[in-house]
Design a protein around this motif. Structure first.
Motif, mmCIF file in Angstrom:
data_model
loop_
_atom_site.group_PDB
_atom_site.id
_atom_site.type_symbol
_atom_site.label_atom_id
_atom_site.label_comp_id
_atom_site.label_asym_id
_atom_site.label_seq_id
_atom_site.Cartn_x
_atom_site.Cartn_y
_atom_site.Cartn_z
ATOM 1 N N SER A 102 0.854 -1.189 0.000
ATOM 2 C CA SER A 102 0.000 0.000 0.000
ATOM 3 C C SER A 102 0.887 1.235 0.000
ATOM 4 O O SER A 102 2.090 1.165 0.277
ATOM 5 C CB SER A 102 -0.899 0.002 1.238
ATOM 6 O OG SER A 102 -0.108 0.217 2.402
ATOM 7 N N HIS A 103 0.274 2.394 -0.282
ATOM 8 C CA HIS A 103 1.043 3.644 -0.276
ATOM 9 C C HIS A 103 1.674 3.895 1.096
ATOM 10 O O HIS A 103 2.827 4.341 1.188
ATOM 11 C CB HIS A 103 0.160 4.827 -0.682
ATOM 12 C CG HIS A 103 -0.187 4.824 -2.138
ATOM 13 N ND1 HIS A 103 -1.247 5.508 -2.649
ATOM 14 C CD2 HIS A 103 0.399 4.215 -3.204
ATOM 15 C CE1 HIS A 103 -1.300 5.334 -3.959
ATOM 16 N NE2 HIS A 103 -0.317 4.550 -4.315
ATOM 17 N N SER A 104 0.929 3.601 2.165
ATOM 18 C CA SER A 104 1.495 3.827 3.502
ATOM 19 C C SER A 104 2.646 2.859 3.779
ATOM 20 O O SER A 104 3.632 3.236 4.415
ATOM 21 C CB SER A 104 0.409 3.715 4.573
ATOM 22 O OG SER A 104 -0.199 2.458 4.546
ATOM 23 N N GLU A 105 2.546 1.628 3.287
ATOM 24 C CA GLU A 105 3.648 0.673 3.464
ATOM 25 C C GLU A 105 4.879 1.106 2.669
ATOM 26 O O GLU A 105 6.008 0.973 3.140
ATOM 27 C CB GLU A 105 3.203 -0.730 3.044
ATOM 28 C CG GLU A 105 2.177 -1.353 3.975
ATOM 29 C CD GLU A 105 1.583 -2.644 3.431
ATOM 30 O OE1 GLU A 105 1.329 -3.562 4.243
ATOM 31 O OE2 GLU A 105 1.369 -2.745 2.201
ATOM 32 N N VAL A 106 4.644 1.634 1.469
ATOM 33 C CA VAL A 106 5.764 2.152 0.665
ATOM 34 C C VAL A 106 6.417 3.329 1.392
ATOM 35 O O VAL A 106 7.646 3.410 1.467
ATOM 36 C CB VAL A 106 5.294 2.564 -0.750
ATOM 37 C CG1 VAL A 106 6.422 3.265 -1.518
ATOM 38 C CG2 VAL A 106 4.792 1.359 -1.531
ATOM 39 N N ALA A 107 5.581 4.211 1.937
ATOM 40 C CA ALA A 107 6.110 5.368 2.675
ATOM 41 C C ALA A 107 6.968 4.905 3.848
ATOM 42 O O ALA A 107 8.038 5.466 4.110
ATOM 43 C CB ALA A 107 4.961 6.250 3.152
ATOM 44 N N GLN A 108 6.516 3.883 4.555
ATOM 45 C CA GLN A 108 7.306 3.333 5.675
ATOM 46 C C GLN A 108 8.616 2.753 5.181
ATOM 47 O O GLN A 108 9.675 2.997 5.762
ATOM 48 C CB GLN A 108 6.508 2.239 6.401
ATOM 49 C CG GLN A 108 5.539 2.755 7.419
ATOM 50 C CD GLN A 108 4.866 1.593 8.147
ATOM 51 O OE1 GLN A 108 4.515 0.586 7.541
ATOM 52 N NE2 GLN A 108 4.706 1.741 9.449
ATOM 53 N N GLN A 109 8.563 1.974 4.110
ATOM 54 C CA GLN A 109 9.767 1.335 3.562
ATOM 55 C C GLN A 109 10.811 2.374 3.157
ATOM 56 O O GLN A 109 11.998 2.184 3.380
ATOM 57 C CB GLN A 109 9.425 0.502 2.329
ATOM 58 C CG GLN A 109 8.803 -0.846 2.575
ATOM 59 C CD GLN A 109 9.824 -1.872 2.989
ATOM 60 O OE1 GLN A 109 9.936 -2.152 4.165
ATOM 61 N NE2 GLN A 109 10.557 -2.452 2.056
ATOM 62 N N LEU A 110 10.331 3.453 2.536
ATOM 63 C CA LEU A 110 11.254 4.462 2.008
ATOM 64 C C LEU A 110 11.526 5.599 2.989
ATOM 65 O O LEU A 110 12.348 6.470 2.704
ATOM 66 C CB LEU A 110 10.706 5.032 0.688
ATOM 67 C CG LEU A 110 10.504 4.026 -0.453
ATOM 68 C CD1 LEU A 110 9.932 4.723 -1.677
ATOM 69 C CD2 LEU A 110 11.819 3.330 -0.791
ATOM 70 N N ALA A 111 10.812 5.574 4.116
ATOM 71 C CA ALA A 111 10.969 6.608 5.157
ATOM 72 C C ALA A 111 10.721 8.014 4.612
ATOM 73 O O ALA A 111 11.509 8.940 4.811
ATOM 74 C CB ALA A 111 12.347 6.500 5.810
ATOM 75 N N VAL A 112 9.604 8.148 3.870
ATOM 76 C CA VAL A 112 9.181 9.452 3.353
ATOM 77 C C VAL A 112 7.694 9.622 3.632
ATOM 78 O O VAL A 112 6.984 8.632 3.860
ATOM 79 C CB VAL A 112 9.461 9.594 1.833
ATOM 80 C CG1 VAL A 112 10.950 9.555 1.540
ATOM 81 C CG2 VAL A 112 8.740 8.529 1.039
ATOM 82 N N PRO A 113 7.181 10.857 3.614
ATOM 83 C CA PRO A 113 5.753 11.077 3.858
ATOM 84 C C PRO A 113 4.882 10.398 2.795
ATOM 85 O O PRO A 113 5.283 10.277 1.623
ATOM 86 C CB PRO A 113 5.596 12.593 3.784
ATOM 87 C CG PRO A 113 6.967 13.145 3.967
ATOM 88 C CD PRO A 113 7.912 12.114 3.446
ATOM 89 N N ILE A 114 3.676 9.979 3.201
ATOM 90 C CA ILE A 114 2.775 9.290 2.289
ATOM 91 C C ILE A 114 2.383 10.173 1.107
ATOM 92 O O ILE A 114 2.241 9.688 -0.021
ATOM 93 C CB ILE A 114 1.525 8.742 3.027
ATOM 94 C CG1 ILE A 114 0.751 7.809 2.093
ATOM 95 C CG2 ILE A 114 0.660 9.872 3.542
ATOM 96 C CD1 ILE A 114 -0.320 6.989 2.773
ATOM 97 N N GLY A 115 2.227 11.475 1.331
ATOM 98 C CA GLY A 115 1.902 12.397 0.236
ATOM 99 C C GLY A 115 2.980 12.399 -0.834
ATOM 100 O O GLY A 115 2.685 12.464 -2.033
#
Length: 195
Positions: free
Chosen positions: A159-172
């Motif tokens: 999911s977008h939130s999981e990608v954001a966590q993986q890459l350590a960047v904001p979901i937006g």
């Protein structure tokens, strides 16, 4: 250049039998008769002349060494050689995918399995490999983190939130990267904007 469509399978079998015994003349005849057709086949898979030449060379090297194990009852000579050069072309294609610096494996296992399916018809393999190659080339045009975000979202089903966590960047940021990357991929794939 001989007409490979008119080549008698019996003649190909005789040449292969000669190759199995180390007969260089039989190998030359086999090469001269079949290489134009086989080269065209691998060129359609790989799309680049130099890669197709290398795959064809690897294929004929394998034919030379594999001829003693050729079993006519299992496959016609041209089918056997086509399978060999197809596999060499797919090896080159997979090597291109690995060398494209795509930040890890991005292809869905089903796509890779389809590329490697020994029962796939030559047309099936050609279509899958052409699509995979086109996608690989277009993915390579994306910036590193953008490419990684798309890969994680679509090829690893995060999911977008999981990608954001993986890459350590904001979901937006992730949503923006993915949206822009998909637009760029769409343009690249639809216009044939590929190297």
């Amino acid at each position: 250049m001989p007409d490979t469509l008119a080549i008698d399978p019996e003649q190909l079998s005789r040449w292969l039998h000669g190759v199995a015994k180390g007969d260089a003349g039989a190998f030359r005849s086999l090469y001269d008769a079949t290489s134009p057709k086989l080269f065209g086949y691998v060129l359609r898979i790989l799309g680049k002349r130099e890669l197709a030449e290398e795959a064809l060379q690897d294929g004929f090297f394998a034919v030379w060494h594999g001829a003693p194990g050729y079993q006519r009852q299992l496959a016609a000579p041209m089918t056997w050689m086509t399978t060999i050069v197809r596999n060499k072309a797919l090896d080159r294609l997979r090597s291109q995918v690995r060398d494209a610096d795509l930040d890890g494996p991005i292809f869905d296992p089903e796509i890779m399995q389809a590329m490697e399916d020994p029962h796939a018809t030559p047309i099936d393999a050609l279509l899958v490999s052409r699509d995979a190659r086109a996608l690989t080339v277009c993915m390579a045009t994306l910036e590193g983190l953008h490419r990684q975000a798309v890969g994680l979202a679509f090829f690893h089903d995060l999911s977008h939130s999981e990608v954001a966590q993986q890459l350590a960047v904001p979901i937006g940021t992730v949503k923006t990267w993915i949206r822009r990357s998909l637009e760029r991929l769409k343009t690249c794939l639809s216009k044939g904007d590929r190297a």
